[in-house]
Enzyme design. Structure first.
Site, PDB file in Angstrom:
ATOM      1  N   ARG A  30       0.845  -1.207   0.000  1.00  0.00           N
ATOM      2  CA  ARG A  30       0.000   0.000   0.000  1.00  0.00           C
ATOM      3  C   ARG A  30       0.878   1.254   0.000  1.00  0.00           C
ATOM      4  NH1 ARG A  30      -5.125  -2.674   0.700  1.00  0.00           N
ATOM      5  NH2 ARG A  30      -5.349  -3.497   2.799  1.00  0.00           N
ATOM      6  N   LYS A 176       5.294 -23.261  16.904  1.00  0.00           N
ATOM      7  CA  LYS A 176       5.327 -21.788  16.792  1.00  0.00           C
ATOM      8  C   LYS A 176       4.029 -21.201  17.356  1.00  0.00           C
ATOM      9  CE  LYS A 176       7.028 -17.804  15.591  1.00  0.00           C
ATOM     10  NZ  LYS A 176       6.583 -16.916  14.596  1.00  0.00           N
ATOM     11  N   SER A 246       4.260  -8.547  18.450  1.00  0.00           N
ATOM     12  CA  SER A 246       3.419  -7.905  17.428  1.00  0.00           C
ATOM     13  C   SER A 246       2.036  -7.578  17.987  1.00  0.00           C
ATOM     14  CB  SER A 246       3.315  -8.795  16.189  1.00  0.00           C
ATOM     15  OG  SER A 246       2.844 -10.068  16.547  1.00  0.00           O
TER      16      SER A 246
END
Ligand SMILES: NC(=O)C1=CN([C@@H]2O[C@H](COP(=O)(O)OP(=O)(O)OC[C@H]3O[C@@H](n4cnc5c(N)ncnc54)[C@H](OP(=O)(O)O)[C@@H]3O)[C@@H](O)[C@H]2O)C=CC1
Ligand SMILES: CC(C)(CO)C(=O)C(=O)O
Length: 293
Positions: A30, A176, A246
């Site tokens: 973007r 994970k 995150s």
């Protein structure tokens, strides 16, 4: 090789920049980042430092040999639909969470699972910071050897990226997931760095979330021991002690999190009770609903 990065934000720009040292790369993302890369190229800084030029666009090109998907998990269905227009020979998710490969495979032919332990942060339009050098493991989502994974790994290695073909991706994905299910919501809700989970009550919350993930993995036929899940969590906590996860960054910024693909995915797949994952998912979703418009 013609390599396409779908979702050229932090991780995608880093992987795309590294691949551009050897391949022809198109970043799809973007503006204003894409406009900046088109105008002045991409600067990779931090643990690796170089400048490169790649094609940069906001829509997919006509074709690609290999596409890496690096959008957040909630954008995976849209990524699959967009990529179907250029029908890459091989598509590989490098995303966190569970279910991305199935969503992509609904639109695309050859889909691989991938796990990337590099760290990346988009510093400003046109500039990506490598916050940690890691590796990329790829393989068939259901396990077993894969000629497509061999090709993708060779492409990454030829660009000097540490890449391995893993024929046991299901277990690697669940391990994970145990790490992310423990660290991400706990750090996000407590507003702490990963290192705060090294001991004390936050360690207990994160470890119990990871143990539940291992139990659900075993319900799905994946031999992940609870001790292995907790050991993986503890080793990532130590290695990334100064990281803001995150999800903690997303909650702090008031942006959507990947809770559905992480703790939400554990709850959705569980046959037994998973109270810690259920509670963490509910609390993070409540935080998301409370974001101002
Ligand atoms: N950053 C890291 O160090 C690591 C990240 N990961 C995983 O990788 C994935 C990506 O993370 P990260 O790079 O941090 O996320 P970012 O949000 O930085 O990057 C994703 C980018 O994709 C763009 N995007 C989304 N949909 C489209 C679309 N339809 N067309 C074009 N561009 C689109 C987003 O734009 P917009 O925001 O405007 O929607 C954004 O710029 C996540 O699953 C994450 O968990 C894994 C390992 C390390
Ligand atoms: C490994 C970890 C927890 C590093 O912060 C991560 O993947 C994330 O923040 O999403």
């Amino acid at each position: 090789m013609e390599i396409l990065i779908f979702g050229a934000g932090s991780l995608g720009s880093l992987v795309g920049g590294l691949c551009a040292r050897e391949h022809s790369v198109t970043l799809v993302g973007r503006d204003p980042h894409i406009a900046a890369v088109r105008e002045s190229g991409l600067a990779v800084e931090g643990a690796v430092d170089f400048a490169t030029h790649t094609e940069a666009r906001t829509t997919v090109p006509e074709r690609a040999d290999l596409a890496f998907v690096t959008v957040k998990s909630f954008d995976t269905p849209a990524a699959g639909r967009a990529l179907a227009d250029c029908d890459p020979e091989i598509t590989c998710s490098l995303q966190n969470g569970l279910g991305n490969e199935e969503l992509l495979a609904a639109q695309l032919d050859t889909v691989l699972a991938g796990i990337c332990t590099y760290g990346a942060r988009l510093a400003s339009p046109g500039r990506v910071e490598c916050t940690g050098i890691g590796e990329i493991a790829l393989g068939a989502p259901d396990g077993g050897s894969s000629a497509a994974a061999e090709r993708a790994v060779e492409a990454l290695q030829s660009a000097d990226i540490d890449a391995v073909h893993d024929d046991g991706m299901p277990k690697r994905l669940w391990r994970k997931l145990a790490v992310n299910a423990g660290i991400n919501p706990t750090t996000a809700l407590a507003g702490v760095e990963n290192g705060a989970l090294a001991d004390g009550p936050l360690h207990d919350v994160a470890s119990e979330a990871a143990r539940e993930v291992a139990r659900v993995a075993r319900e799905q036929g994946i031999e992940l021991a609870e001790g292995e899940a907790v050991a993986a969590l503890e080793s990532v906590v130590e290695a990334t002690a100064r990281n803001t996860s995150s999800m903690a960054q997303d909650v702090e910024a008031g942006t959507k999190t990947e809770i559905d693909a992480i703790n939400g995915a554990v709850v959705d797949r569980a046959e037994s009770r998973v109270p810690v994952n259920r509670t963490l998912a509910a609390l993070v979703r409540a935080r998301e609903r409370g974001y101002p418009d």
